[in-house]
Design an enzyme around this catalytic site. Sequence first.
Site, PDB file in Angstrom:
ATOM      1  CG  LEU A 188      -1.944  -1.125   1.299  1.00  0.00           C
ATOM      2  CD1 LEU A 188      -2.739  -1.034   2.596  1.00  0.00           C
ATOM      3  CD2 LEU A 188      -2.882  -1.100   0.099  1.00  0.00           C
ATOM      4  CG  HIS A 189       2.960   4.692   1.977  1.00  0.00           C
ATOM      5  ND1 HIS A 189       3.264   5.578   0.972  1.00  0.00           N
ATOM      6  CD2 HIS A 189       3.546   5.173   3.105  1.00  0.00           C
ATOM      7  CE1 HIS A 189       4.002   6.554   1.466  1.00  0.00           C
ATOM      8  NE2 HIS A 189       4.185   6.340   2.745  1.00  0.00           N
ATOM      9  CB  SER A 205       7.721   5.744   4.834  1.00  0.00           C
ATOM     10  OG  SER A 205       7.824   5.012   6.046  1.00  0.00           O
ATOM     11  N   GLY A 264      10.686   4.285   7.079  1.00  0.00           N
ATOM     12  CA  GLY A 264      10.463   3.521   8.303  1.00  0.00           C
ATOM     13  C   GLY A 264       9.983   2.101   8.061  1.00  0.00           C
ATOM     14  N   GLY A 265       9.515   1.805   6.852  1.00  0.00           N
ATOM     15  CA  GLY A 265       9.019   0.466   6.565  1.00  0.00           C
ATOM     16  C   GLY A 265       7.863   0.526   5.587  1.00  0.00           C
ATOM     17  CE  LYS A 309       1.242   2.002  10.082  1.00  0.00           C
ATOM     18  NZ  LYS A 309       0.788   3.283  10.680  1.00  0.00           N
ATOM     19  CG  ASP A 367      -0.097  11.968  11.400  1.00  0.00           C
ATOM     20  OD1 ASP A 367       0.202  13.012  10.810  1.00  0.00           O
ATOM     21  OD2 ASP A 367       0.359  10.860  11.084  1.00  0.00           O
TER      22      ASP A 367
END
Length: 870
Positions: free
Chosen positions: A242-243, A245, A247-248, A265, A375
């Site tokens: 899905l995405h 970054s 960070g993972g 995640k 956020d």
Amino acid sequence: MMPIDIPGTMGRVDDRYEAFCMADPLFYDVLHAAKKSPFRTADRPLAAGWERREQDDWYVFRSGRPGLPVQGWKIHVSACLDNADRVLDAVWDYCVPRGVDFKFLRSPAALLARVSKYAPRGYSGKLVTIYPVDDAACATVLDELGALLDGEPGPYILSDLRWGAGPLHVRYGAFASRYCVGPAGQVVPAIADATGTLVPDRRDPVFHLPDWVTLPDFLAPHLAARNAVNVADLPYEIERVLHFSNGGGIYAGRDKRTGAAVVLKEGRPHAGLDARGDDAVRRVEREYAVLRRLAGVPGIPAAYDLFWVGEHRFLAMEHVEGEPLSRAIVRRYPLTDVTAGPAEAAAYAQWAQDVHSQVAQTLDGIHERGIVYGDLHLFNVMVREDGGTALLDFEVATPVEEATRPALGNQGFSPPRGTVGLDVDRYGLACLRLALFLPMTTMLWLHRPKAHHHAQVIAEHFPVPPEFAAEAADVIAPDQAPPPPMAADWPTLRADLARAIVASATPDRDDRLFPGDIQQFAAGGLGLAYGAAGVLYALAATGAGRHPHLERWLLARVRKPASGTRPGLYDGLHGAAFALHHLGHRQDALDTVDKCLREGWRSLGLDLHGGLAGIGLNLLHLADHTGEPALRVAAHEAAALVAERLGTVDSVPEISGRENPYAGLMRGSSGPALLLLRAYDDSGDPAYLDRAAVALRQDLRRCVVRDNGVRHVNEGWRTLPYLDVGSVGIGLVLDEYLARRDDEELAAAVSGIELAAQSTMYVLPGLFTGRAGILLYLAGRSADAATDPLVAGQVRGLAWHALPYADGTAFPGTALMRLSMDLATGTAGVLLALGAALHTEPVHAPLLYPGTRAPQSPAPTGAGQVTPHP
């Protein structure tokens, strides 16, 4: 139907821009320009024969020993902020006595930029690069230095193969700076393949072994260890990404036991750091704890599991069906639809207010559990098929009593310093009110009082209660007046923009004269698109004056260009030559072109931006104005090469961008078509006109006609109207072709492109990918731009982006996160487009003048003189 692009809304901001926001609060910049405190190792005295030089964010140390190859296996060392000095000392103590060349990042700030959450994943974590002279030396360094650094923590460098469990990593790649044209037609770093041909040096965030390279035996066990880590034994199956970054990753999957859809995640250790120094592992664990605390609150996904895969932490949670609010806005947004009217605006307003109300109710439930979300932004709100909403991403959520401005966040929703407690979420809700109707809140970080102007724009275009947007602006910028309106008369407006541009100049720097897009740090600070040449040209062409001291900066660096300076029209030396000639520096322009012609320019791509089309156009232009016959010969050689290599209409794919070559004026086939048209004008050879038609059909093949009749370039996941890689740039060249030859099929495409230039909303203001380029197109084809209502509408729309700077007016660049002064993305491009619409003399973008011939008038020779030709 796929959505029209609204940059910053459709997808997340290009991760590269985040890294260039760390050095300066107003402009994109590199950290070494900010003079951050260096690592202590940088000040150690050099041994005899060694030299140190600066290279971007690096200190490079060369032993002077011969035999270093131009490519091979190189070693990278990663580190954390708290052990970087120790690692650097160990590398120095090992490499210097042994004569092993190396480089390391200049400062802790530079390392933080590479381990932060939004750092590009391809080079994340690299602190040191070591250059062994051959495979045997590489094995020795890995064995010996690996033993010395055993136990030192550091993030996994995703582009490399890890050596054991320590901070050493290895990758086959370039030692020296070499470049080639990549598959998408852009200049990229290169290595030589087995035949000696330069090919792209891949720096993807995954280990890649070139086809012609054999993995040395000493690396085989480490590749096997890497491949042994898998997710086969987990109770969850990963189905798609899905995405990503730094960070993972975030993955869609399924619970093998129940068949239920889940989201996984991932948190990488020592990577994805936030402003508090927390890594992605810690934030994943925090999110799991917060979701368990919020269990049962409507609109909050359930947390299922927390587990390890190797060193990576994973959270399994409920999969929320629906689409991000960013995408939902784009699908419905009436100001990008030229056929939308009051009924569509009213329906959208009702939907947007309902979304805001639902999000506010979910936040109330979160606050009742004693948590501040922290956020809120358009990518973290999910809109379900039934119209309900849910919130995602709780990794920065904190108890109310601990809540301050979050350590991570979207700039368009980030509150001022000092905001605490529930006010953090109240600020986010206020930004959401504006972003739902005018998705440009990212720029409010640069000047928060602009929120009051945006509230006025919303009230003008949407039937919402007056207080809906006004109250939001009062939260964002309490007790502050909106900035002064953009000047209405051309001389004042031109002076405002020019004053801001000149005030931003940094003639004491070598890398760039005017702050602009991040591309200037890759392409250099000389060219038309992102460098000094484009800005100085825009100032002169619009009557905003000459600036000899700034011209001297460009002259000095063109006479001695830095290694790796590109030759192209919009990205390099040909563009500088064009601007210098326009400014009256005839001989320097000719000398610069002569340098370019002595290089291997014939192997460049075909595009206008940096390839043969732009080079050929500039050669013809200078041949016309100087009478130099050799330039005309070279220009026709460039045109012949373009005609020969162009291919057939169906030799290009139907989708533009990503893994495919781009369509459009700057990167696609319309730029080559423009050169072929100019070559036809110069020679009368109809074969050039035939090939120009093929080029235009190639670009139209990559266009799509939307339901409302608008013709855009099709990128598969979005469609684009813009000047550089969108349909308006194609339309500019189509007009030129049709002025020379009738063609019913090509003429039929014009009306859809005309519609593409009539939207009320363009999120970016810039010339290449924004409203200024739309304005340039409209002004150039208008019989009387000064009275044309379409032109006037786009001029008024530019005021939505105008911000005060240095007693003048400036505009934000790509991503709206920082101001830009360059031609492609910033204030100079806006100035040029406004000049095309409002100036008393003709104004055109470089070499994009209409008609069949460049106007023949002499270049200026004195300060303050401006010629109307490009």
